[in-house]
Design an enzyme around this catalytic site. Structure first.
Site, PDB file in Angstrom:
ATOM      1  CG  HIS A  26      31.353 -14.735  65.892  1.00 25.11           C
ATOM      2  ND1 HIS A  26      32.280 -15.736  65.996  1.00 25.11           N
ATOM      3  CD2 HIS A  26      30.243 -15.291  65.324  1.00 25.11           C
ATOM      4  CE1 HIS A  26      31.770 -16.862  65.507  1.00 25.11           C
ATOM      5  NE2 HIS A  26      30.541 -16.616  65.097  1.00 25.11           N
ATOM      6  CB  ALA A  33      29.135  -4.526  63.995  1.00 26.82           C
ATOM      7  CG  HIS A  86      22.963 -13.757  64.217  1.00 22.66           C
ATOM      8  ND1 HIS A  86      23.394 -12.668  63.488  1.00 22.66           N
ATOM      9  CD2 HIS A  86      23.892 -14.725  64.017  1.00 22.66           C
ATOM     10  CE1 HIS A  86      24.521 -12.958  62.879  1.00 22.66           C
ATOM     11  NE2 HIS A  86      24.859 -14.201  63.185  1.00 22.66           N
TER      12      HIS A  86
END
Length: 456
Positions: A168, A170, A208
Site C-alpha cells: 500500500h 504510491a 484511495h
C-alpha cells in the site's frame, strides 16, 4: 408501493412503472432512508430539519437530481471561475527522462508496466503518470487549474503514502489510477459518465489509500488506534483515506486542484470521490457486486443487428436509458474503483507475481505484529513460515475476483483483462503444484537411506 401496485385497478403500464420504482429503491444505497422530498415541498419545517440535522446528500433526492444528476457540470461551470488560470506550462519541478517518457506513451494499455516505471523513477511514479493521465482526460481545463497545481497536488499526495509499505504505497495508487483510466476509456463509447464523474474517479484512485499504515482496519480496531476511535470502528481505513485526501487537497492554495470549482460542482465531485473511496471497503464487496449484477440484469438487454444498424454512428452500446440515473451511475463508479483497486491479479503474469508477493509480505508483517502484541490474528494463513503464496492468490481470485471480473467484462467488453485473470489463476495453481512436488522430492531425499560407499 408494492401494495398499491397489487391492489391497483389500473393498467399493466401503471403496475410496471410502480415495480420499476420499487426496484430502483431496492438497488440503491438509500433503502432505509426516508424518501420525503414530496413532503418537504409542502412542509418548510421538515425541509429545515432534513437539511440542517440530516445528511442532505443522502436523503434529499431532489437535490441529488439537481446536483449529482447533472451532465457535464464542470464544463458548464467554467464561466463561473473566480480565479483566472494560466495556460498549461511545461512542468519544471519534474522533468521525466527520455526513458520514462517513452514508457509513459503506453499508459493507456492494460500491459503498462508500473513496476518498471517505479524502478526508473526511484518510486516517484505518481507525478509523471498522474500528469499524463489527467492531461489525457482534460482534467486541468475542466478543473480550471494549470499543470503546476496538478503536479503539486500529486506530489503532496504521493509524499503522504508510506514508501516503506511493501504494497500500500504510491506505486499501488498509481497502478489503481492507471487501471481506473483504462476502464473509463472503455466506458466512454457507452456515454454513461460525464466529464465530472471521470475526473472524480481519477481523483478517488489517487487518494484511495493515502496514509495507509500497512495494517488492516481490524488491526487498528484491535489496537484501539486513534483512527479506529475517531471513526467508531466503521470502515476505519476508507474513512481515513477519504478525509486525509481532502485535508491534503485544501492544505495549500498552490496544490488545491479544487479551488476554482463553484459550490455545487465541488459538492457533487466531493460526494462522488468519497462514495468511491468508501466503496473500496472489502466488507461491502459482495453487496456492491450484487447490486451491480442486478443493475445490469435490469437495464442491459441483448441488442439485435437491426437495432445496431439503426443506432447513429454505428455504436454497439447495449445500454438502456435506465442506466443513466444518478444512482446507477454511482454504482458503476463504485465498480470502476473496486475493480481497479484489486486489478493487479489480472495484470501480465510477471506483474501479478510481483504484486502477490508484495501484499503477502505486508500481511506477513501484520501477522508477526499481532503475535508480538498478543492480539487476535486476523489472517492466520499469512504466517511467513507456512504460507503458500500461490494458494493464497488463487483462493483470493476464487472468492473475490473471478465472478466480479466476469460481470465487469460482460459490462465493458474487456476480454484482455478477464482472460489474463484466468491465465494467472491457472499460473498460480501450476506454481502450487510445482512447489508441492519440489517439497515432496526434498523430503524424499532427506529421508532416503544413505548409499554405501563403494570401495575401489
Amino acid at each position: 408501493m408494492l401494495y398499491e401496485a397489487q391492489t391497483s385497478s389500473g393498467t399493466g403500464n401503471i403496475v410496471h412503472s410502480a415495480l420499476e420504482k420499487v426496484l430502483d429503491i431496492l438497488q440503491s444505497t438509500e433503502l432505509f432512508s426516508p424518501h420525503i422530498h414530496q413532503v418537504k415541498e409542502e412542509d418548510p419545517l421538515t425541509s429545515d430539519y432534513v437539511d440542517g440535522l440530516c445528511d442532505r446528500t443522502a436523503i434529499n433526492s431532489q437535490t441529488n437530481r439537481q446536483i449529482y444528476g447533472q451532465k457535464n457540470s464542470i464544463s458548464s461551470s467554467s464561466s463561473k471561475l473566480q480565479v483566472g488560470v494560466s495556460s498549461r506550462q511545461s512542468l519544471s519541478m519534474y522533468k521525466p527522462s527520455a526513458e520514462v517518457q517513452s514508457l509513459l506513451q503506453g499508459n493507456a494499455t492494460w500491459s503498462f508496466d508500473i513496476i518498471q516505471l517505479e524502478s526508473l523513477t526511484n518510486k516517484n511514479v505518481l507525478v509523471p503518470l498522474g500528469i499524463k493521465i489527467f492531461e489525457r482526460f482534460g482534467a486541468m481545463e475542466l478543473l480550471g487549474i494549470d499543470e503546476h497545481v496538478m503536479a503539486s497536488w500529486l506530489k503532496l499526495i504521493s509524499d503522504n503514502y508510506h514508501s516503506g509499505n511493501p504494497y500500500h504505497n504510491a506505486t499501488h495508487a498509481a497502478d489503481v489510477l492507471q487501471a481506473t483510466a483504462y476502464f473509463l476509456d472503455k466506458m466512454r463509447p457507452k456515454k454513461l459518465l460525464d466529464a465530472q464523474e471521470e475526473i472524480a474517479a481519477l481523483i478517488a484512485a489517487v487518494i484511495h489509500d493515502v496514509d495507509h499504515p500497512a495494517r488492516s482496519s481490524s488491526f487498528l480496531v484491535n489496537t484501539k488506534n486513534d483512527l479506529a476511535i475517531l471513526y467508531n470502528d466503521i470502515a476505519v481505513l476508507e474513512n481515513h483515506h477519504a478525509a486525509k485526501g481532502f485535508q491534503l487537497t485544501h492544505k495549500s492554495d498552490n496544490s488545491n486542484i479544487l479551488k476554482n470549482l463553484d459550490r455545487e460542482v465541488y459538492e457533487s465531485l466531493r460526494h462522488n470521490v468519497i462514495d468511491m473511496v468508501l466503496a473500496t471497503e472489502m466488507a461491502k464487496h459482495f453487496e456492491h457486486l450484487q447490486k451491480f449484477i442486478h443493475l445490469c440484469a435490469a437495464n442491459i438487454k441483448p441488442v439485435s443487428e437491426d437495432d445496431l444498424e439503426k443506432k447513429s454512428g454505428g455504436s454497439s452500446s447495449a445500454m438502456e436509458s435506465g442506466l443513466d440515473s444518478p444512482e446507477n451511475r454511482r454504482q458503476i463508479l463504485r465498480m470502476v474503483i473496486k475493480c481497479a483497486d484489486v486489478s493487479n491479479p489480472a495484470r501480465d503474469t510477471h506483474l501479478a507475481d510481483r504484486w502477490a508477493r508484495r501484499i503477502a509480505e505486508e500481511y506477513f508483517q501484520q501477522t508477526e505484529d499481532e503475535h508480538r502484541k498478543n492480539l487476535p490474528v486476523m489472517m492466520p494463513h499469512f504466517d511467513r513460515n507456512t504460507c503458500s503464496i500461490p494458494h493464497s492468490q488463487y483462493k483470493f481470485m476464487e472468492v473475490f475476483l473471478l465472478s466480479m471480473f466476469e460481470h465487469w467484462d460482460g459490462f465493458l467488453d474487456i476480454p484482455e483483462v478477464y482472460e489474463q485473470l484466468q491465465k494467472n489463476y491457472k499460473y498460480w495453481k501450476d506454481v502450487e503444484i510445482q512447489e508441492k512436488q519440489e517439497k515432496q522430492s526434498a523430503v524424499a531425499t532427506e529421508t532416503s537411506p544413505a548409499t554405501p560407499a563403494v570401495l575401489s
